[in-house]
Design a protein around this motif. Structure first.
Motif, PDB file in Angstrom:
ATOM      1  N   LYS A  30       0.862  -1.186   0.000  1.00 34.59           N
ATOM      2  CA  LYS A  30       0.000   0.000   0.000  1.00 34.59           C
ATOM      3  C   LYS A  30       0.896   1.232   0.000  1.00 34.59           C
ATOM      4  O   LYS A  30       1.414   1.650   1.030  1.00 34.59           O
ATOM      5  CB  LYS A  30      -0.898  -0.015   1.234  1.00 34.59           C
ATOM      6  N   PHE A  31       1.094   1.806  -1.167  1.00 31.52           N
ATOM      7  CA  PHE A  31       1.964   2.966  -1.297  1.00 31.52           C
ATOM      8  C   PHE A  31       1.256   4.223  -0.799  1.00 31.52           C
ATOM      9  O   PHE A  31       0.047   4.389  -0.974  1.00 31.52           O
ATOM     10  CB  PHE A  31       2.412   3.146  -2.741  1.00 31.52           C
ATOM     11  N   ASP A  32       2.024   5.097  -0.176  1.00 34.93           N
ATOM     12  CA  ASP A  32       1.472   6.284   0.481  1.00 34.93           C
ATOM     13  C   ASP A  32       1.590   7.478  -0.456  1.00 34.93           C
ATOM     14  O   ASP A  32       2.574   8.215  -0.436  1.00 34.93           O
ATOM     15  CB  ASP A  32       2.227   6.541   1.787  1.00 34.93           C
ATOM     16  N   GLY A  33       0.581   7.649  -1.290  1.00 33.74           N
ATOM     17  CA  GLY A  33       0.610   8.736  -2.254  1.00 33.74           C
ATOM     18  C   GLY A  33      -0.776   9.296  -2.483  1.00 33.74           C
ATOM     19  O   GLY A  33      -1.595   9.359  -1.579  1.00 33.74           O
ATOM     20  N   VAL A  34      -1.052   9.683  -3.722  1.00 31.61           N
ATOM     21  CA  VAL A  34      -2.322  10.307  -4.101  1.00 31.61           C
ATOM     22  C   VAL A  34      -3.021   9.404  -5.109  1.00 31.61           C
ATOM     23  O   VAL A  34      -2.477   9.117  -6.178  1.00 31.61           O
ATOM     24  CB  VAL A  34      -2.084  11.702  -4.725  1.00 31.61           C
ATOM     25  N   ALA A  35      -4.239   8.963  -4.790  1.00 30.67           N
ATOM     26  CA  ALA A  35      -4.999   8.113  -5.705  1.00 30.67           C
ATOM     27  C   ALA A  35      -5.368   8.901  -6.950  1.00 30.67           C
ATOM     28  O   ALA A  35      -5.761  10.059  -6.882  1.00 30.67           O
ATOM     29  CB  ALA A  35      -6.244   7.583  -5.006  1.00 30.67           C
ATOM     30  N   MET A  36      -5.245   8.249  -8.112  1.00 24.08           N
ATOM     31  CA  MET A  36      -5.508   8.922  -9.381  1.00 24.08           C
ATOM     32  C   MET A  36      -6.289   8.003 -10.313  1.00 24.08           C
ATOM     33  O   MET A  36      -6.031   6.808 -10.377  1.00 24.08           O
ATOM     34  CB  MET A  36      -4.177   9.322 -10.041  1.00 24.08           C
ATOM     35  N   SER A  37      -7.238   8.577 -11.022  1.00 28.77           N
ATOM     36  CA  SER A  37      -8.017   7.864 -12.034  1.00 28.77           C
ATOM     37  C   SER A  37      -7.586   8.355 -13.409  1.00 28.77           C
ATOM     38  O   SER A  37      -7.665   9.551 -13.694  1.00 28.77           O
ATOM     39  CB  SER A  37      -9.513   8.115 -11.812  1.00 28.77           C
ATOM     40  N   LEU A  38      -7.132   7.426 -14.253  1.00 28.33           N
ATOM     41  CA  LEU A  38      -6.667   7.774 -15.596  1.00 28.33           C
ATOM     42  C   LEU A  38      -7.564   7.115 -16.637  1.00 28.33           C
ATOM     43  O   LEU A  38      -7.939   5.946 -16.483  1.00 28.33           O
ATOM     44  CB  LEU A  38      -5.228   7.303 -15.818  1.00 28.33           C
ATOM     45  N   THR A  39      -7.907   7.847 -17.664  1.00 29.46           N
ATOM     46  CA  THR A  39      -8.696   7.294 -18.762  1.00 29.46           C
ATOM     47  C   THR A  39      -7.827   7.187 -20.012  1.00 29.46           C
ATOM     48  O   THR A  39      -7.147   8.158 -20.377  1.00 29.46           O
ATOM     49  CB  THR A  39      -9.918   8.180 -19.055  1.00 29.46           C
ATOM     50  N   TYR A  40      -7.853   6.012 -20.633  1.00 29.00           N
ATOM     51  CA  TYR A  40      -7.160   5.789 -21.902  1.00 29.00           C
ATOM     52  C   TYR A  40      -8.193   5.485 -22.975  1.00 29.00           C
ATOM     53  O   TYR A  40      -9.094   4.665 -22.787  1.00 29.00           O
ATOM     54  CB  TYR A  40      -6.169   4.628 -21.788  1.00 29.00           C
ATOM     55  N   GLU A  41      -8.056   6.149 -24.132  1.00 26.58           N
ATOM     56  CA  GLU A  41      -8.926   5.910 -25.267  1.00 26.58           C
ATOM     57  C   GLU A  41      -8.048   5.629 -26.478  1.00 26.58           C
ATOM     58  O   GLU A  41      -7.179   6.432 -26.824  1.00 26.58           O
ATOM     59  CB  GLU A  41      -9.822   7.121 -25.531  1.00 26.58           C
ATOM     60  N   ASN A  42      -8.280   4.471 -27.083  1.00 27.02           N
ATOM     61  CA  ASN A  42      -7.483   4.041 -28.243  1.00 27.02           C
ATOM     62  C   ASN A  42      -5.986   4.128 -27.943  1.00 27.02           C
ATOM     63  O   ASN A  42      -5.192   4.551 -28.792  1.00 27.02           O
ATOM     64  CB  ASN A  42      -7.840   4.881 -29.469  1.00 27.02           C
ATOM     65  N   GLY A  43      -5.633   3.735 -26.726  1.00 25.48           N
ATOM     66  CA  GLY A  43      -4.230   3.691 -26.337  1.00 25.48           C
ATOM     67  C   GLY A  43      -3.638   5.019 -25.915  1.00 25.48           C
ATOM     68  O   GLY A  43      -2.453   5.076 -25.573  1.00 25.48           O
ATOM     69  N   GLN A  44      -4.425   6.102 -25.927  1.00 21.54           N
ATOM     70  CA  GLN A  44      -3.917   7.426 -25.597  1.00 21.54           C
ATOM     71  C   GLN A  44      -4.479   7.895 -24.258  1.00 21.54           C
ATOM     72  O   GLN A  44      -5.677   7.735 -23.975  1.00 21.54           O
ATOM     73  CB  GLN A  44      -4.316   8.436 -26.683  1.00 21.54           C
ATOM     74  N   LEU A  45      -3.617   8.487 -23.430  1.00 20.70           N
ATOM     75  CA  LEU A  45      -4.080   9.078 -22.180  1.00 20.70           C
ATOM     76  C   LEU A  45      -4.923  10.312 -22.499  1.00 20.70           C
ATOM     77  O   LEU A  45      -4.455  11.240 -23.161  1.00 20.70           O
ATOM     78  CB  LEU A  45      -2.892   9.481 -21.306  1.00 20.70           C
ATOM     79  N   THR A  46      -6.174  10.326 -22.020  1.00 20.96           N
ATOM     80  CA  THR A  46      -7.055  11.448 -22.335  1.00 20.96           C
ATOM     81  C   THR A  46      -7.475  12.246 -21.110  1.00 20.96           C
ATOM     82  O   THR A  46      -7.881  13.402 -21.243  1.00 20.96           O
ATOM     83  CB  THR A  46      -8.330  10.956 -23.053  1.00 20.96           C
ATOM     84  N   GLN A  47      -7.376  11.640 -19.903  1.00 22.05           N
ATOM     85  CA  GLN A  47      -7.827  12.385 -18.724  1.00 22.05           C
ATOM     86  C   GLN A  47      -7.224  11.813 -17.449  1.00 22.05           C
ATOM     87  O   GLN A  47      -7.077  10.607 -17.304  1.00 22.05           O
ATOM     88  CB  GLN A  47      -9.357  12.338 -18.622  1.00 22.05           C
ATOM     89  N   GLY A  48      -6.875  12.708 -16.525  1.00 15.77           N
ATOM     90  CA  GLY A  48      -6.436  12.327 -15.194  1.00 15.77           C
ATOM     91  C   GLY A  48      -7.256  13.081 -14.172  1.00 15.77           C
ATOM     92  O   GLY A  48      -7.344  14.314 -14.237  1.00 15.77           O
ATOM     93  N   VAL A  49      -7.895  12.352 -13.231  1.00 14.97           N
ATOM     94  CA  VAL A  49      -8.794  12.963 -12.259  1.00 14.97           C
ATOM     95  C   VAL A  49      -8.416  12.508 -10.854  1.00 14.97           C
ATOM     96  O   VAL A  49      -8.216  11.312 -10.614  1.00 14.97           O
ATOM     97  CB  VAL A  49     -10.271  12.589 -12.533  1.00 14.97           C
ATOM     98  N   THR A  50      -8.317  13.436  -9.918  1.00 19.21           N
ATOM     99  CA  THR A  50      -8.017  13.101  -8.531  1.00 19.21           C
ATOM    100  C   THR A  50      -9.218  12.409  -7.884  1.00 19.21           C
ATOM    101  O   THR A  50     -10.334  12.443  -8.409  1.00 19.21           O
ATOM    102  CB  THR A  50      -7.683  14.353  -7.711  1.00 19.21           C
ATOM    103  N   ARG A  51      -8.991  11.824  -6.716  1.00 17.50           N
ATOM    104  CA  ARG A  51     -10.083  11.163  -6.014  1.00 17.50           C
ATOM    105  C   ARG A  51     -11.194  12.134  -5.616  1.00 17.50           C
ATOM    106  O   ARG A  51     -12.364  11.836  -5.705  1.00 17.50           O
ATOM    107  CB  ARG A  51      -9.553  10.468  -4.761  1.00 17.50           C
ATOM    108  N   GLY A  52     -10.838  13.324  -5.137  1.00 19.05           N
ATOM    109  CA  GLY A  52     -11.838  14.284  -4.701  1.00 19.05           C
ATOM    110  C   GLY A  52     -12.656  13.744  -3.541  1.00 19.05           C
ATOM    111  O   GLY A  52     -12.117  13.213  -2.565  1.00 19.05           O
ATOM    112  N   ASP A  53     -13.979  13.832  -3.659  1.00 16.00           N
ATOM    113  CA  ASP A  53     -14.846  13.332  -2.592  1.00 16.00           C
ATOM    114  C   ASP A  53     -15.296  11.898  -2.823  1.00 16.00           C
ATOM    115  O   ASP A  53     -16.158  11.387  -2.114  1.00 16.00           O
ATOM    116  CB  ASP A  53     -16.070  14.238  -2.410  1.00 16.00           C
TER     117      ASP A  53
END
Length: 718
Positions: free
Chosen positions: A115-138
């Motif tokens: 369990k690494f102590d950092g910041v949770a991140m949600s990444l979206t990939y479309e057709n192999g390309q990174l399109t969005q990075g969103v923090t956990r927020g609430d």
């Protein structure tokens, strides 16, 4: 030449993506750094000349440069829930029994991950390309920080086509600052006289919110993927298979995870990494255990707070033993005198500890601390570790108890201890130097006036030199510009920046000015409530404690403190001087107009995480329609609005007091539509019958805990 240029940009982009993968994922340098830099510079030049051919995920994005004034928010397709935590191996065995019963005796396996102590991140990939990075927020909505995420060098912007990939999918992972990078950053800050960062997690979180992505790139953050998500049923049968695929596609997956066939193997993994984790260049605080099979995860399901198929085991805080040499007493902004223990240096959790928190006189007495004692020190996630006990067997026979001072260590004023409080306080708030300096530092802080060029260190230095004495005196600094320019590390440009910052501070809204005054108990929220209610400083000054206490979310203790502050002649003079300097003492603009009176006379408590709106948005809606929002449940409460992950205590109390429990949608149904804004409140549905209906997410949530790793190449973190 146009086709040739476009082809060259594409070739350079693909080549640099490959070299980045080789270097950061496989620890292989195919070409010298100088040659790599030359290729990157060529690509940057071509993109500058022909921006129409630049790829959205070009390797040039790694260096940053995008300026983001405000981060938009985005809803998570799958809520980012938390995991249940335990510090007990017995609890892990009980978890195993619950899983076994839930699966009705079927065979199953676990995946164990650090369990690494950092910041949770949600990444979206479309057709192999990174399109969005969103923090956990609430948990349901987070900040879109895509431009900052693109600067993380071990995170692929373009995935490798080693095997078929879904057209669109989501990757959950942890963004962190490697420990060596954190140590270097703090060493630089210390050399520059800046405040040290608390820990790598906070440093990573702060970096992701920087408006200039070039500054983010300089923080050298890294990423580990720990989860795969996509609409519909997963293309993989197991979590371990999805981790293998993520790694094959070029995503960094730590090589520390293990597939375990029994709880005994899980405990072996836990024991193995108890000390071994400190050899890693990343902070870790536990182990995550997950049922491997995705169908079995669905079968086990979720509680209101977390999945039943996963749990996080957290290692107890590491303890050390050292000698207590002295107690240093520090005076804070509110006059609280806090003791800090000075220790013989002791290595603890990868750092050398020389100071520890003792909190207050009660703790000194409870621990029976004495100078020269051998004490036990623990270091959790705090900046300053804490003393947890005394080795009485090592105590000298002639040791003497620590005598708490009766006078302020800074100004000599007799200390007082208000009834019901743990801290002794210095009442000399206008004459005690550390209190006065701390009040100035608070006034210029980011959440208050946020004066550019005038940080805590600089304003503290000006105070020591006698250039400023209180917030109003800051606005006398323009007359001292020549004197300021002669100071070390200032210069003409620094002075001009400071003066410009002071001028801009005169536009800061009244509620933030009120917070910046540092009135005891008046935090950001209370300052906003008071400013919105009274609108002017004259209205606030004229209010009695009883009248202040009637403002929503302003209790009796806060009201008494604020009323007393405004009656002090010195404080009234300070306000007059600030007003003369041009500081905002009136809330500008029209007061918010009510949208309807549909909720007049009704009070609400908001609890949990909501799907359609943030809690602040729901509060604003309630207030716009005449209702009130409070934080506590009582017989007078009209409704408890329950979201996901609502605490059981509030539900139990509301049920006991027969307070209706409604969902977010049911609350919204009580409000008038755009064409029915004037409809009477009597048209609202009867919500009492809905008292037990709690909203259930209609999507499959995924834990946001750091679920990391796969056997394979560790790769370079640097």
């Amino acid at each position: 030449m146009t086709p040739d240029i476009q082809q060259r940009i594409t070739a350079l982009t693909e080549r640099l993506h490959h070299l980045n993968y080789q270097y950061y994922q496989r620890d292989i340098s195919e070409i010298p750094d100088q040659e790599f830099d030359h290729l990157l510079a060529e690509l940057a030049q071509l993109e500058k000349q022909h921006p129409e051919f630049a790829h959205a995920n070009s390797p040039t994005q790694r260096v940053g440069g995008t300026i983001t004034k405000q981060f938009p928010t985005a809803a998570h397709r799958y809520p980012m829930l938390s995991l249940g935590n335990t510090y007990s191996e017995a609890d892990l065995r009980e978890f195993d029994e619950r899983v076994r019963k839930g699966l009705e005796g079927a065979d199953f396996a676990y995946v164990c991950e650090l369990k690494f102590d950092g910041v949770a991140m949600s990444l979206t990939y479309e057709n192999g390309q990174l399109t969005q990075g969103v923090t956990r927020g609430d948990g349901t909505r987070g900040d879109v920080v895509t431009s900052n995420v693109r600067t993380i060098k071990n995170l692929p912007l373009h995935l490798r086509a080693s095997s078929p990939q879904p057209a669109e999918f989501e990757v959950r992972g942890e963004i962190f600052m490697p420990l060596p990078v954190f140590a270097e950053l703090n060493a630089e800050r210390e050399a520059n006289g800046e405040a040290l960062l608390a820990n790598p997690r906070n440093a990573a979180s702060g970096a992701l919110k920087l408006q200039d992505s070039a500054l983010v790139a300089a923080r050298r953050l890294r990423f580990y993927a720990y989860s795969f998500l996509m609409p519909g049923r997963s293309v993989f049968p197991t979590h371990s298979a999805s981790l293998a695929a993520l790694s094959a596609w070029g995503l960094p997956v730590s090589d520390t995870w293990r597939l375990c066939s029994s709880i005994a193997e899980v405990l072996d993994f836990v024991h193995e990494w108890d000390k071994k984790r400190f050899t890693l260049p990343v902070a870790t605080d536990g182990i995550v255990i997950k049922v491997d099979d995705f169908r079995q995860q669905e079968q086990l399901g979720y509680t209101a707070k977390s999945p039943r198929w996963a749990i996080a085991y957290k290692y107890p805080a590491e303890a050390g033993r050292t000698r207590l040499r002295a107690i240093q007493y520090q005076v804070g902004r509110t006059g609280a005198v806090t003791p800090v223990a000075l220790l013989d240096p002791v290595p603890l959790a990868g750092t050398v500890v020389k100071r520890a928190s003792v909190h207050n006189a009660n703790q000194i007495a409870a621990l029976d601390l004495r100078l020269g004692d051998m004490v036990f020190v623990e270091k959790g996630g705090e900046i300053i570790p804490k003393i947890t006990g005394v080795d009485l067997a090592a105590r000298p026979d002639d040791s003497q108890p620590i005598v708490y001072p009766t006078e302020c260590p800074a100004c000599g004023t007799p200390l007082i201890r208000p009834e019901g409080e743990a801290h002794f306080r210095c009442p000399n708030d206008r004459g005690c130097p550390p209190q006065r300096k701390a009040k100035l530092e608070h006034y210029v802080s980011r959440k208050a006036l946020n004066i550019d060029g005038l940080g805590a260190e600089t304003v503290g230095r000006f105070f020591d030199l006698g250039l400023v004495t209180d917030p109003a005196s800051l606005y006398d600094l323009p007359a001292k510009a020549e004197e300021l320019a002669q100071l070390d590390r200032m210069g003409e440009k620094s002075v001009q920046r400071l003066l410009a910052g002071l001028e801009l501070s005169k536009q800061v809204p009244f509620d933030r000015v009120l917070f910046g005054l540092g009135i005891r108990y008046v935090g950001e929220t209370v300052a906003e409530k008071l400013a919105n209610h009274y609108r002017t400083i004259e209205g606030l000054m004229a209010a009695t404690a009883t009248e202040l206490a009637a403002v929503p979310e302003v209790g009796g203790v806060i009201a008494e403190s604020a009323a007393a502050w405004f009656q002090e002649p010195e404080n009234r003079l300070l306000l007059e001087r600030l007003q003369q300097a041009g500081v905002q003492m009136t809330l500008t603009g029209e007061a918010p107009k009510a949208m309807s009176n549909r909720l007049d006379g009704q009070t609400f408590v908001l609890s949990g995480v909501f799907e359609l709106h943030s809690r602040d948005e729901l509060q604003a809606l309630i207030q716009a329609h005449g209702g009130k929002v409070t934080g506590s449940i009582s017989k007078k409460l009209s409704y408890l609005v329950a979201g996901d992950k609502m605490g059981p205590a509030k539900r139990e109390k509301a049920t006991e007091l027969k307070v209706p429990i409604i969902s977010e949608n049911e609350l919204l149904a009580m409000l008038p539509s755009a064409t029915d804004a004037a409809a009477p409140a009597a048209n609202a549905p009867d919500m009492a019958a809905s008292a037990e209906r709690i909203p259930t997410p209609d999507v499959t949530p995924e834990s946001s805990a750091p679920l990391n790793t796969r056997p394979g190449q560790q790769g370079s973190l640097f």
